[in-house]
Design an enzyme around this catalytic site. Structure first.
Site, short mmCIF file in Angstrom:
data_model
loop_
_atom_site.label_atom_id
_atom_site.label_comp_id
_atom_site.label_asym_id
_atom_site.label_seq_id
_atom_site.Cartn_x
_atom_site.Cartn_y
_atom_site.Cartn_z
N LYS A 111 0.83 -1.20 0.00
CA LYS A 111 0.00 0.00 0.00
C LYS A 111 0.88 1.27 0.00
O LYS A 111 2.10 1.20 0.13
CB LYS A 111 -0.93 -0.02 1.22
CG LYS A 111 -1.89 -1.22 1.23
CD LYS A 111 -2.80 -1.27 0.00
CE LYS A 111 -4.09 -2.02 0.22
NZ LYS A 111 -4.06 -3.48 -0.01
C1 LIG Z 1 -5.43 -4.37 0.64
C2 LIG Z 1 -6.91 -4.23 0.60
C3 LIG Z 1 -7.73 -4.60 1.67
C4 LIG Z 1 -7.23 -5.39 2.83
O1 LIG Z 1 -6.25 -4.78 3.55
P1 LIG Z 1 -5.53 -5.62 4.72
O2 LIG Z 1 -4.83 -4.55 5.49
O3 LIG Z 1 -4.57 -6.56 4.04
O4 LIG Z 1 -6.56 -6.31 5.50
C5 LIG Z 1 -9.07 -4.32 1.61
N1 LIG Z 1 -9.62 -3.72 0.55
C6 LIG Z 1 -8.87 -3.37 -0.52
C7 LIG Z 1 -9.53 -2.69 -1.67
C8 LIG Z 1 -7.50 -3.63 -0.54
O5 LIG Z 1 -6.77 -3.33 -1.61
#
Ligand SMILES: *Cc1c(COP(=O)(O)O)cnc(C)c1O
Length: 382
Positions: free
Chosen positions: A185
């Site tokens: 992210k």
């Molecule tokens: C990465 C992601 C998540 C989940 O995030 P985590 O921190 O891994 O639980 C949820 N929604 C979207 C759209 C994502 O890209």
């Protein structure tokens, strides 16, 4: 073609500032939820201009806890998009509610607000818009639905910390916005998440729900030796720790700089990938601030995997964001979805691939991606 270069899909921005910040925590006594988490929460709330933030272990946890705060369970329905990471819909299923998918706009990939209204029933408890790729959904229109039907609004803002649309940022018109600091992210602690809240009454509830419903967190238990903790609600184990917070604090200070770096990469891609036969780019929402999390491109769905695997063969990291959730094996077999249910999400999901996008991406690497993509498309068309 052979690999002339290795271009990573993502390389994290962590450097000396972050290493120093984490070292400081590691040299101290307190590794779990404590002063660094509190410092991150207030810095993140300030950045978002949101009333409250609670640091968590993931965005999935944030979604699940938001549904807990809303007392959502069996018999309830939550509306969301099929063009997202499975986490969004899985969190709904885990709460006991039924995910109700609504198709996306065919140019932006964002949930189609006009279609949401038709999907609202007496059982609908919440709408979960996903700010896909970094572009925000129309929160003002969603807010009107929230007011009209009395449903909650929980944002999946995993792709969109930095975005803004019509003067609205994540967390400002919803009951809560959920963020991810997963390994790829825009800012990251490997794993991690946060929830931004506008409802004061959820703050202390979430602080308990993230840690087994205990009335004192570890730092309070450490500092208040003359009182016992109690357990008031059934919570889970979803707390952010000081190590994660220490990693995130310096990145948060540089988040707009990182965004600017990614924006330059996006402009370069857009300039060099326009007017290429067989290639479509994402429609930009005019006047909105894009968080530029991913750079998806779209090709004929019959050629997508050939192009995808072709790019990987020449050393370029590419992914699919996303094969539609409702057509995964589990959702097909447990919820009975089949192809044709959501034509726009399917058309985008089966024709998309995401190119490398991160702050370390160089122009040489982008040239290689562009040239390889053009070659593969030429080869695939004939
Ligand atoms: C990465 C992601 C998540 C989940 O995030 P985590 O921190 O891994 O639980 C949820 N929604 C979207 C759209 C994502 O890209």
């Amino acid at each position: 073609m052979s690999a002339k270069m290795k271009v990573e899909f993502y390389r994290h921005p962590i450097g000396e500032d972050e290493i120093l910040s984490v070292s400081e925590v590691l040299r101290g006594i307190f590794l779990t939820t404590g002063h660094k988490v509190a410092e991150f929460e207030s810095a993140f709330a300030q950045y978002l201009n949101a009333p409250h933030v609670v640091g968590l272990s993931s965005c999935t946890a944030a979604l699940k806890l938001a549904f807990r705060c809303l007392n959502i369970g069996k018999g309830d329905e939550i509306i969301t998009t099929p063009l997202t990471f499975v986490a969004t819909a899985n969190a709904i299923l885990e709460s006991g509610a039924a995910p109700v998918f609504v198709d996306v706009e065919d140019d932006t990939g964002l949930i189609d607000v006009e279609k949401i209204e038709k999907a609202i029933t007496a059982r609908t408890k919440a709408i979960v818009p996903v700010h896909l790729y970094g572009q925000m959904c129309d929160m003002r229109a969603l807010y009107r639905l929230k007011e009209k039907y009395g449903v909650a609004l929980i944002e999946d803002a995993a792709h969109c910390i930095e975005g803004m649309r019509d003067g609205v940022r994540p967390g400002q018109l919803s009951d809560a916005a959920c963020f991810s600091f997963y390994a790829t992210k825009n800012i990251t602690s490997g794993e991690g998440g946060a929830i931004a809240l506008s409802r004061d009454e959820w703050l202390s509830l979430l602080q308990k729900l993230r840690n087994h419903g205990m009335t004192q967190d570890a730092s309070l238990r450490y500092s208040k030796s003359n009182s016992h903790w109690d357990m008031e609600v059934l919570g889970g184990k979803y707390n952010m720790n000081n190590i994660q917070a220490a990693l995130l604090i310096p990145q948060l200070r540089k988040i707009e700089k990182y965004l600017h770096e990614r924006e330059k990469c996006v402009l370069y891609y857009r300039q060099h990938l326009k007017n290429i036969p067989g290639l479509t780019l994402l429609e930009e929402i005019p006047g909105a601030k894009n968080a530029f999390h991913l750079f998806p491109v779209f090709v004929d769905r019959k050629l997508r995997d050939k192009v995808l695997f072709g790019l990987r063969d020449v050393g370029i990291g590419v992914t699919v964001n996303y094969n539609p959730v409702h057509l995964t094996k589990y959702y097909r077999s447990h919820l009975g979805y089949q192809e044709g249910s959501f034509p726009c999400a399917e058309a985008m999901g089966f024709s998309t691939l995401s190119l490398p996008l991160h702050v370390h991406l160089t122009q040489d690497e982008q040239d290689y991606v562009v040239d390889s993509l053009k070659l593969l498309l030429q080869g695939a068309v004939v």
